[in-house]
Scaffold this motif. Structure first.
Motif, PDB file in Angstrom:
ATOM      1  N   HIS A   5      38.502  38.120  25.880  1.00  0.00           N
ATOM      2  CA  HIS A   5      37.949  39.359  26.429  1.00  0.00           C
ATOM      3  C   HIS A   5      36.941  39.041  27.535  1.00  0.00           C
ATOM      4  CE1 HIS A   5      39.710  40.968  22.752  1.00  0.00           C
ATOM      5  NE2 HIS A   5      39.601  42.171  23.296  1.00  0.00           N
ATOM      6  N   ARG A   6      36.075  38.068  27.264  1.00  0.00           N
ATOM      7  CA  ARG A   6      35.073  37.674  28.268  1.00  0.00           C
ATOM      8  C   ARG A   6      35.746  37.103  29.519  1.00  0.00           C
ATOM      9  NH1 ARG A   6      32.387  36.143  23.324  1.00  0.00           N
ATOM     10  NH2 ARG A   6      30.511  37.403  23.066  1.00  0.00           N
ATOM     11  N   ALA A   7      36.766  36.260  29.325  1.00  0.00           N
ATOM     12  CA  ALA A   7      37.480  35.678  30.459  1.00  0.00           C
ATOM     13  C   ALA A   7      38.151  36.756  31.303  1.00  0.00           C
ATOM     14  CB  ALA A   7      38.522  34.668  29.974  1.00  0.00           C
ATOM     15  N   ALA A   8      38.524  37.849  30.679  1.00  0.00           N
ATOM     16  CA  ALA A   8      39.169  38.959  31.386  1.00  0.00           C
ATOM     17  C   ALA A   8      38.150  39.896  32.036  1.00  0.00           C
ATOM     18  CB  ALA A   8      40.056  39.737  30.414  1.00  0.00           C
TER      19      ALA A   8
ATOM     20  N   TRP B 181      46.676  41.852  31.040  1.00  0.00           N
ATOM     21  CA  TRP B 181      45.580  41.107  31.656  1.00  0.00           C
ATOM     22  C   TRP B 181      45.018  40.089  30.657  1.00  0.00           C
ATOM     23  CZ3 TRP B 181      43.946  39.994  36.247  1.00  0.00           C
ATOM     24  CH2 TRP B 181      42.615  39.668  36.506  1.00  0.00           C
ATOM     25  N   LEU B 182      44.832  40.515  29.408  1.00  0.00           N
ATOM     26  CA  LEU B 182      44.370  39.594  28.369  1.00  0.00           C
ATOM     27  C   LEU B 182      45.370  38.451  28.178  1.00  0.00           C
ATOM     28  CD1 LEU B 182      43.011  42.021  25.615  1.00  0.00           C
ATOM     29  CD2 LEU B 182      41.661  40.559  27.132  1.00  0.00           C
ATOM     30  N   THR B 183      46.653  38.772  28.202  1.00  0.00           N
ATOM     31  CA  THR B 183      47.692  37.761  28.029  1.00  0.00           C
ATOM     32  C   THR B 183      47.587  36.688  29.110  1.00  0.00           C
ATOM     33  OG1 THR B 183      49.187  39.365  26.999  1.00  0.00           O
ATOM     34  CG2 THR B 183      50.198  37.367  27.913  1.00  0.00           C
ATOM     35  N   ARG B 184      47.418  37.107  30.351  1.00  0.00           N
ATOM     36  CA  ARG B 184      47.297  36.129  31.445  1.00  0.00           C
ATOM     37  C   ARG B 184      46.107  35.203  31.220  1.00  0.00           C
ATOM     38  NH1 ARG B 184      48.075  39.880  36.629  1.00  0.00           N
ATOM     39  NH2 ARG B 184      46.780  38.278  37.591  1.00  0.00           N
TER      40      ARG B 184
END
Length: 176
Positions: free
Chosen positions: A58-61, A164-167
């Motif tokens: 989540h943070r990375a996104a 987006w999370l998947t990427r």
């Protein structure tokens, strides 16, 4: 990890607690199911499982995350999304975590003050053939005037966020 303080928004705002674990998903909600291959092998599974369970994906996104403890049932979480004055915070509570060695992640439910009501599960699974899958399953419906006004756009945005999370999860898992 930024801690939550008492906000008065501690009540779940939907009645179907745990339905992302015990399907079928309840009627009267929009349903989301997104499943994507992340990689292969135990190391990828463990890395991806940690990234989901610790909110690193989540943070990375780009989401802000505040929580009152490690991922476990009853733990309160607040996710913030958006930019500047358009940033909203969405209060949630972890409802369940998987209890199998080949699954990791959590599901959270929406609390009072969330613009939607429902539940969302973020799970990483290690299949028998070694394939690592990321799955997002949700049911939700509008809880505020602005999400009702947005109508059919909200499910499209939710699917976009799952992708987006998947990427980002693929990138995190590849780094090990």
């Amino acid at each position: 990890m930024t801690r939550l303080t008492a906000t008065g928004r501690d009540t779940l705002n939907y009645p179907d607690r745990g339905a992302t674990r015990h399907r079928p998903l309840p009627t009267g909600y929009n349903h989301l199911h997104h499943r994507a291959r992340i990689g292969h092998g135990r190391e990828v599974f463990e890395t991806a499982g940690r990234a989901v369970s610790e909110f690193a994906v989540h943070r990375a996104a780009g989401a802000g995350v505040r929580t009152d403890g490690p991922t476990a049932p009853g733990v309160r979480v607040e996710i913030s999304l958006g930019i500047g004055p358009l940033r909203i915070s969405v209060p949630c509570e972890v409802i369940w975590v998987p209890d199998a060695a080949d699954r990791a992640g959590f599901a959270y439910g929406t609390r009072t003050g969330h613009p939607e009501c429902g539940e969302e599960a973020f799970l990483v699974e290690l299949a028998e053939d070694g394939t690592v899958w990321f799955e997002v399953t949700a049911f939700s419906r509008p809880a505020t005037w602005y999400t009702r006004l947005a109508g059919p756009i909200v499910p499209v945005l939710q699917l976009g966020y799952a992708r987006w999370l998947t990427r980002h999860l693929r990138k995190l898992a590849a780094r090990g």
